[in-house]
Design an enzyme around this catalytic site. Sequence first.
Site, PDB file in Angstrom:
ATOM      1  N   TYR A 163     -11.465  -4.046  10.821  1.00 16.54           N
ATOM      2  CA  TYR A 163     -10.963  -3.438  11.932  1.00 16.54           C
ATOM      3  C   TYR A 163     -10.366  -4.839  12.985  1.00 16.54           C
ATOM      4  CZ  TYR A 163     -11.820  -0.172   9.363  1.00 16.54           C
ATOM      5  OH  TYR A 163     -11.755   1.508   8.154  1.00 16.54           O
ATOM      6  N   GLU A 215       0.524  -1.004  -0.320  1.00 14.53           N
ATOM      7  CA  GLU A 215      -0.053   0.027  -0.217  1.00 14.53           C
ATOM      8  C   GLU A 215       0.812   0.855  -0.211  1.00 14.53           C
ATOM      9  OE1 GLU A 215      -3.484   0.457   2.280  1.00 14.53           O
ATOM     10  OE2 GLU A 215      -2.913   2.040   3.304  1.00 14.53           O
ATOM     11  N   LYS A 244     -21.207  -5.203   4.968  1.00 16.01           N
ATOM     12  CA  LYS A 244     -20.845  -4.594   4.210  1.00 16.01           C
ATOM     13  C   LYS A 244     -20.105  -5.902   2.744  1.00 16.01           C
ATOM     14  CE  LYS A 244     -16.917  -2.885   6.205  1.00 16.01           C
ATOM     15  NZ  LYS A 244     -16.059  -2.272   6.244  1.00 16.01           N
ATOM     16  N   ALA A 257      -5.408  12.333   2.834  1.00 20.87           N
ATOM     17  CA  ALA A 257      -6.708  13.345   3.091  1.00 20.87           C
ATOM     18  C   ALA A 257      -7.734  13.717   3.060  1.00 20.87           C
ATOM     19  CB  ALA A 257      -5.584  13.833   4.755  1.00 20.87           C
ATOM     20  N   HIS A 287      -8.084   3.200  -3.495  1.00 22.99           N
ATOM     21  CA  HIS A 287      -9.014   3.674  -2.703  1.00 22.99           C
ATOM     22  C   HIS A 287     -10.074   4.175  -2.480  1.00 22.99           C
ATOM     23  CE1 HIS A 287      -6.602   2.549   0.646  1.00 22.99           C
ATOM     24  NE2 HIS A 287      -5.831   1.593  -0.739  1.00 22.99           N
ATOM     25  N   HIS A 339     -13.336  -0.953  14.938  1.00 20.54           N
ATOM     26  CA  HIS A 339     -12.857   0.576  14.795  1.00 20.54           C
ATOM     27  C   HIS A 339     -13.219   1.632  15.882  1.00 20.54           C
ATOM     28  CE1 HIS A 339     -14.100   3.943  12.071  1.00 20.54           C
ATOM     29  NE2 HIS A 339     -13.401   3.342  11.391  1.00 20.54           N
TER      30      HIS A 339
END
Length: 293
Positions: free
Chosen positions: A143, A17, A163, A51, A77, A147
């Site tokens: 996560y 990444e 999801k 960001a 992304h 999260h």
Amino acid sequence: MFIKDKFINKKPIISFEIFPPKKTGSIKKIYKTIEELAVLTPDYISVTYGAGGSEHDKTTEIASIIKNKYNIESLAHLTCINSNKKDIYNTLNNLENENIENILALKGDIHPDYKLKKDFNHASDLIEYIKENFNFCIGSAVYPEGHLEALNKSMDLFYTQEKINKGTDFLISQLFFKNKIFYEYQEKLKNRNIKVPLQAGIMPVVNKKQVEKIVSLCGTYMPEKFIKVMNKYENNKEALLDAGVTYACDQIIDLLSSDVDGIHLYVMNNPITARKIVERIKNILKYLGENNG
């Protein structure tokens, strides 16, 4: 090629990444990074959305270079909380025109300079929209430690299930520094009959302040052994690099030995780190590739 198909043809998957540079003049540096990463022949390279989504044009540009110049699959992304349907449609259309086939669908962080547009409140809303209007392979972030915005871990798992129900094809975990946490999360997904591929997200320690900042944003647990490594070598760049790579490799070897679907390396635009890790585990990957098909 859809990334989900790579999991069928090969195991484990290895990916990197990277993120778009914040300064326009630094764009050439990311080209060099991509070139050095490409030599390591990853299964794909993901590109973050910047960001608050402010770097999305660079994301498309970088993802396109990875796919069309180096013939490596790219995972772009895409965040949605600061966008309306028109914004998302245009971005997806641009990605499609650049031959990008894979997207990591994310809610994203609320950007202070953007007015919320309310079309997408959750990543699941974005996933549903993509599946209804385009033909992309979709990855989602998960996560293992929950999260920070979730009320509890059960609710976090509920949203992960949502999801999946909306069309997620594979999962990438947030970084973690204790493998037991990941294995326990795997078991929770199994108990919910979630069977899509799950990659383990690993971040090598090469900069103490950088890691501490990221940890503060995602709440990742830092084991005593990990803290000891950072504190011992924080003032020597080369020593911290060696120690960080070794710690990451210990995690990766254990994960690979436990038949994880793949490793996703958060290399922080540092090809040296990626090269050191790949070199350290290349024979393990070769063995697993020959035996897993």
